[in-house]
Design a protein around this motif. Structure first.
Motif, PDB file in Angstrom:
ATOM      1  N   ALA A 276      38.233  52.716  37.802  1.00 17.99           N
ATOM      2  CA  ALA A 276      39.212  52.883  38.882  1.00 17.99           C
ATOM      3  C   ALA A 276      38.522  52.769  40.237  1.00 17.99           C
ATOM      4  CB  ALA A 276      39.906  54.227  38.746  1.00 17.99           C
ATOM      5  N   ALA A 277      37.302  53.306  40.343  1.00 14.87           N
ATOM      6  CA  ALA A 277      36.565  53.235  41.603  1.00 14.87           C
ATOM      7  C   ALA A 277      36.193  51.791  41.931  1.00 14.87           C
ATOM      8  CB  ALA A 277      35.312  54.107  41.526  1.00 14.87           C
TER       9      ALA A 277
ATOM     10  N   ARG B 272      33.511  41.213  44.969  1.00 13.84           N
ATOM     11  CA  ARG B 272      33.839  39.844  44.575  1.00 13.84           C
ATOM     12  C   ARG B 272      33.559  39.587  43.090  1.00 13.84           C
ATOM     13  NH1 ARG B 272      37.090  40.190  47.833  1.00 13.84           N
ATOM     14  NH2 ARG B 272      37.407  38.803  49.609  1.00 13.84           N
ATOM     15  N   VAL B 273      32.586  40.272  42.531  1.00 10.87           N
ATOM     16  CA  VAL B 273      32.349  40.154  41.085  1.00 10.87           C
ATOM     17  C   VAL B 273      33.450  40.901  40.324  1.00 10.87           C
ATOM     18  CG1 VAL B 273      30.805  40.783  39.191  1.00 10.87           C
ATOM     19  CG2 VAL B 273      29.855  39.878  41.324  1.00 10.87           C
ATOM     20  N   TRP B 274      33.704  42.146  40.734  1.00 11.31           N
ATOM     21  CA  TRP B 274      34.705  42.963  40.030  1.00 11.31           C
ATOM     22  C   TRP B 274      36.120  42.423  40.224  1.00 11.31           C
ATOM     23  CZ3 TRP B 274      32.286  47.882  42.609  1.00 11.31           C
ATOM     24  CH2 TRP B 274      31.050  48.150  42.001  1.00 11.31           C
TER      25      TRP B 274
ATOM     26  N   GLU C  98      39.261  50.024  43.149  1.00 11.80           N
ATOM     27  CA  GLU C  98      39.569  50.414  44.523  1.00 11.80           C
ATOM     28  C   GLU C  98      38.677  49.663  45.509  1.00 11.80           C
ATOM     29  OE1 GLU C  98      38.151  52.103  47.193  1.00 11.80           O
ATOM     30  OE2 GLU C  98      40.014  52.459  48.278  1.00 11.80           O
ATOM     31  N   THR C  99      37.416  49.433  45.144  1.00 13.12           N
ATOM     32  CA  THR C  99      36.510  48.659  45.997  1.00 13.12           C
ATOM     33  C   THR C  99      37.024  47.231  46.154  1.00 13.12           C
ATOM     34  OG1 THR C  99      34.575  49.984  45.391  1.00 13.12           O
ATOM     35  CG2 THR C  99      34.144  47.770  46.226  1.00 13.12           C
ATOM     36  N   VAL C 100      37.477  46.643  45.067  1.00  6.04           N
ATOM     37  CA  VAL C 100      38.054  45.296  45.136  1.00  6.04           C
ATOM     38  C   VAL C 100      39.250  45.297  46.076  1.00  6.04           C
ATOM     39  CG1 VAL C 100      39.193  43.459  43.846  1.00  6.04           C
ATOM     40  CG2 VAL C 100      37.306  44.716  42.795  1.00  6.04           C
TER      41      VAL C 100
ATOM     42  N   LYS D 146      38.295  40.432  35.131  1.00  4.64           N
ATOM     43  CA  LYS D 146      39.562  40.075  34.498  1.00  4.64           C
ATOM     44  C   LYS D 146      40.690  40.954  35.034  1.00  4.64           C
ATOM     45  CE  LYS D 146      41.569  39.373  29.880  1.00  4.64           C
ATOM     46  NZ  LYS D 146      41.319  39.513  28.412  1.00  4.64           N
ATOM     47  N   ALA D 147      41.856  40.366  35.249  1.00  4.61           N
ATOM     48  CA  ALA D 147      42.992  41.118  35.784  1.00  4.61           C
ATOM     49  C   ALA D 147      43.283  42.359  34.949  1.00  4.61           C
ATOM     50  CB  ALA D 147      44.218  40.213  35.852  1.00  4.61           C
ATOM     51  N   THR D 148      43.133  42.237  33.614  1.00  5.24           N
ATOM     52  CA  THR D 148      43.441  43.347  32.712  1.00  5.24           C
ATOM     53  C   THR D 148      42.173  43.971  32.127  1.00  5.24           C
ATOM     54  OG1 THR D 148      43.701  41.765  30.894  1.00  5.24           O
ATOM     55  CG2 THR D 148      45.689  42.382  32.104  1.00  5.24           C
ATOM     56  N   SER D 149      41.083  43.923  32.885  1.00  7.51           N
ATOM     57  CA  SER D 149      39.796  44.429  32.383  1.00  7.51           C
ATOM     58  C   SER D 149      39.895  45.886  31.934  1.00  7.51           C
ATOM     59  CB  SER D 149      38.733  44.324  33.483  1.00  7.51           C
ATOM     60  OG  SER D 149      37.530  44.949  33.078  1.00  7.51           O
TER      61      SER D 149
END
Length: 233
Positions: free
Chosen positions: A79-80, A229-231, A83-85, A71-74
């Protein structure tokens, strides 16, 4: 090879599980699944089996994971993880190409072997993406945006609709199979074939985050892309 064809998008009959554009622009690369491959004779030859059934327990688990972390506002994505996304929102083919060139240089490959490595990897990536996009528009499976917003229509008692849910990163093309997952599989499969091992040190940079990641094992890269891609939703 039909790469320059203009192919109009035709919307399948809407309904549960069916992709619908999530942007006002046309869906991405409708033509790609019709491009002539380099190394096999039919775009559908390597079409994977279809996506998980909407009413299955595994589907419900997968939706719940993406719903929470993507979710955009998850509030559960770290934070890590974010950053991967972001790292993998760089243009994927350009990012992979930078890594391949750096790998050829680091390994001290001569002109012939550099050309062999780059040709081997780029053909594998190109043909994998052709097969991937053929499958995308064959199955035309809905993206998490609609899967989650319209979960009350999927027939699965273990999914929960969330009005207004939006992903951290949006893609305007059918969800299955993952385009970035396909590209990464083509890249890592080629590198395993060339070097004869998965223990290949690959350095990737991202112009999005301005950071560098060093992978000592190709499986680590695959895992990062899958998680991204999941996160990212």
């Amino acid at each position: 090879d039909r790469f320059d064809d203009n192919v109009a998008y035709v919307q399948p009959t809407p309904g549960p599980g069916v992709f619908e554009p999530i942007a006002p622009t046309a869906p991405v690369d409708v033509k790609l699944g019709r491009v002539r491959p380099f190394s096999f004779d039919s775009q559908s030859k390597y079409r994977p089996s279809g996506p998980i059934g909407l009413t299955s327990p595994q589907y419900a688990l997968d939706v719940a994971e993406v719903q929470a972390y993507g979710k955009a506002t998850s509030t559960v994505r770290s934070a890590a993880q974010t950053e991967t996304v972001r790292f993998f929102t760089d243009q994927a083919f350009v990012q992979a190409s930078r890594g391949l060139r750096a790998l050829a240089t680091t390994r001290g490959l001569d002109l012939r072997e550099s050309a062999r490595l780059l040709g081997y990897a780029h053909v594998a990536i190109a043909d994998t993406m052709i097969a991937c996009w053929e499958a995308k528009y064959h199955y035309s499976f809905w993206r998490p945006t609609h899967a989650i917003q319209r979960a009350d229509t999927d027939g699965n008692p273990f999914t929960s609709a969330e009005a207004g849910w939006t992903p951290l990163v949006a893609g305007n093309h059918p969800e299955y199979p993952s385009g970035h997952g396909c590209l990464t599989a083509g890249l890592t499969g080629a590198l395993r074939g060339y070097f004869g091992t998965g223990r290949v040190e690959l350095v990737l940079t991202s112009t999005t985050t301005g950071t560098t990641r060093t992978y000592g094992n190709l499986d680590e890269l695959v895992q990062d892309v899958e998680n991204a891609r999941v996160w990212g939703g």
